[in-house]
Scaffold this motif. Sequence first.
Motif, PDB file in Angstrom:
ATOM      1  N   SER A 291      -5.487  -2.316   4.373  1.00 18.45           N
ATOM      2  CA  SER A 291      -4.393  -1.327   4.780  1.00 18.45           C
ATOM      3  C   SER A 291      -4.683   0.086   3.682  1.00 18.45           C
ATOM      4  N   LYS A 292      -5.321   1.239   4.179  1.00 19.13           N
ATOM      5  CA  LYS A 292      -5.683   2.141   3.243  1.00 19.13           C
ATOM      6  C   LYS A 292      -5.224   3.085   3.890  1.00 19.13           C
ATOM      7  N   LYS A 293      -5.033   4.141   3.027  1.00 16.70           N
ATOM      8  CA  LYS A 293      -4.739   5.812   3.690  1.00 16.70           C
ATOM      9  C   LYS A 293      -6.105   6.391   3.623  1.00 16.70           C
ATOM     10  N   GLN A 294      -6.468   6.873   4.753  1.00 19.51           N
ATOM     11  CA  GLN A 294      -7.830   7.595   4.824  1.00 19.51           C
ATOM     12  C   GLN A 294      -8.182   8.582   4.020  1.00 19.51           C
ATOM     13  N   ASN A 295      -9.082   9.179   3.669  1.00 20.27           N
ATOM     14  CA  ASN A 295      -9.271  10.255   2.593  1.00 20.27           C
ATOM     15  C   ASN A 295      -9.329  11.512   3.125  1.00 20.27           C
ATOM     16  N   THR A 296      -9.399  11.511   4.225  1.00 13.37           N
ATOM     17  CA  THR A 296      -9.154  13.203   4.842  1.00 13.37           C
ATOM     18  C   THR A 296      -8.283  13.235   6.247  1.00 13.37           C
ATOM     19  N   ILE A 297      -7.805  14.377   6.453  1.00  7.23           N
ATOM     20  CA  ILE A 297      -6.877  14.414   7.465  1.00  7.23           C
ATOM     21  C   ILE A 297      -7.403  14.579   8.717  1.00  7.23           C
TER      22      ILE A 297
ATOM     23  N   GLN B 284       0.767  -1.270   0.177  1.00  2.67           N
ATOM     24  CA  GLN B 284      -0.151   0.073   0.050  1.00  2.67           C
ATOM     25  C   GLN B 284       0.785   1.298   0.172  1.00  2.67           C
ATOM     26  N   GLN B 285       1.941   0.960   0.882  1.00  2.00           N
ATOM     27  CA  GLN B 285       3.030   2.423   0.933  1.00  2.00           C
ATOM     28  C   GLN B 285       3.616   2.465  -0.677  1.00  2.00           C
ATOM     29  N   LEU B 286       4.090   1.524  -1.115  1.00  4.35           N
ATOM     30  CA  LEU B 286       4.810   1.616  -2.432  1.00  4.35           C
ATOM     31  C   LEU B 286       4.084   1.928  -3.508  1.00  4.35           C
ATOM     32  N   SER B 287       2.678   1.411  -3.732  1.00  4.26           N
ATOM     33  CA  SER B 287       1.881   1.860  -4.795  1.00  4.26           C
ATOM     34  C   SER B 287       1.703   3.330  -4.652  1.00  4.26           C
ATOM     35  N   GLN B 288       1.890   4.200  -3.761  1.00  6.12           N
ATOM     36  CA  GLN B 288       1.580   5.533  -3.748  1.00  6.12           C
ATOM     37  C   GLN B 288       2.480   6.381  -4.720  1.00  6.12           C
ATOM     38  N   PHE B 289       3.745   5.696  -4.833  1.00  4.00           N
ATOM     39  CA  PHE B 289       4.694   6.363  -5.664  1.00  4.00           C
ATOM     40  C   PHE B 289       4.919   6.089  -7.323  1.00  4.00           C
ATOM     41  N   LEU B 290       3.805   5.157  -7.752  1.00  2.00           N
ATOM     42  CA  LEU B 290       3.891   4.709  -9.063  1.00  2.00           C
ATOM     43  C   LEU B 290       4.319   5.872 -10.054  1.00  2.00           C
ATOM     44  N   ASP B 291       3.912   7.077  -9.901  1.00  4.41           N
ATOM     45  CA  ASP B 291       4.113   8.322 -11.030  1.00  4.41           C
ATOM     46  C   ASP B 291       5.603   8.543 -10.878  1.00  4.41           C
TER      47      ASP B 291
ATOM     48  N   PRO C  54       4.151  11.112   5.766  1.00  4.82           N
ATOM     49  CA  PRO C  54       4.692  12.385   5.716  1.00  4.82           C
ATOM     50  C   PRO C  54       4.324  13.517   4.828  1.00  4.82           C
ATOM     51  N   ASP C  55       3.707  13.150   3.704  1.00  2.00           N
ATOM     52  CA  ASP C  55       3.532  14.139   2.534  1.00  2.00           C
ATOM     53  C   ASP C  55       2.202  14.732   2.730  1.00  2.00           C
ATOM     54  N   THR C  56       1.223  13.912   2.967  1.00  2.00           N
ATOM     55  CA  THR C  56      -0.046  14.526   3.140  1.00  2.00           C
ATOM     56  C   THR C  56      -0.688  14.796   4.810  1.00  2.00           C
ATOM     57  N   ARG C  57       0.043  13.999   5.582  1.00  2.84           N
ATOM     58  CA  ARG C  57      -0.291  13.819   6.983  1.00  2.84           C
ATOM     59  C   ARG C  57      -1.628  13.245   7.193  1.00  2.84           C
ATOM     60  N   LYS C  58      -1.949  12.440   6.373  1.00  2.00           N
ATOM     61  CA  LYS C  58      -3.031  11.420   6.514  1.00  2.00           C
ATOM     62  C   LYS C  58      -3.022  10.287   7.220  1.00  2.00           C
ATOM     63  N   SER C  59      -3.976   9.829   7.647  1.00  2.00           N
ATOM     64  CA  SER C  59      -3.722   8.568   8.521  1.00  2.00           C
ATOM     65  C   SER C  59      -4.024   7.209   7.716  1.00  2.00           C
ATOM     66  N   VAL C  60      -3.376   6.201   8.204  1.00  2.11           N
ATOM     67  CA  VAL C  60      -3.631   4.668   7.507  1.00  2.11           C
ATOM     68  C   VAL C  60      -4.459   4.121   8.298  1.00  2.11           C
TER      69      VAL C  60
END
Length: 243
Positions: A119-125, A43-50, A97-103
């Motif tokens: 395991s998913k990053k939440q939509n809002t802070i 889940q963490q690694l898939s956030q940096f595909l771009d 650390p980039d968006t301060r969203k919770s997991v």
Amino acid sequence: MVQTNKLSKDDSEALKDNTQYRKMVGKLLYLTFTRPDICFAVQQLSQFLDKPTILHLQAVHRVLMYIKSCPGQGLFFPTDSNLKLSGFADSDWAGCPDTRKSVTGFCVFLGNALVSWKSKKQNTISRSSPEAEYRALALAACEIQWLYYLLEVLEVQLGEAAILFSDSKSVIAIAENPVLHERTKHIEIDCHLIREKVQRGVIKLLHVPTEHQTADILTKPLQPLLFHRFVSKLGLHSMYTLA
């Protein structure tokens, strides 16, 4: 994953060609269907595909080394397991650390068999740790409700409320308190959702100490001893190990 390192989008030099990184992460995403132990890492690694960096590629290699060390590991479904739903819900507050969203991380068991996890990053802070925990609890409650509907279609009657464990006493207190305070108005929908499930007897909330919070493995990197303990609690076994 390394417990002390948190991946971010600009933590090192960007890769000149991201094709290999994308291919490996794409294949790892399919593997998470049977390997919840790598769910958080993927889940963490898939956030940096771009725009992956050298450190991101090293993290992928670390996951591949772990998989190579236990290629026969998978979920075990015992035949003598009872038909009772239970789950664990947890969150890592402001973990990105980039968006301060919770997991959010949760896992749901049918008897001793793991049947659902995320395991998913939440939509809002979230403005506080209890708020992040409450959002994780609400997501787990919705999953349990869906499993109830599925089992009804399969003509399986559970007959009792599912047990949902949380390591946050403040979250359980908010769920049991019918009064919405000022500090909980911004999560009012989640509050009503959890209370409705509790009142209808769908779930029953119980506190669990943090060191026994199985969903921790889905929210953050852990030290090896704790990681392998939770892997065992998830019901993962290697087919190459004698019973």
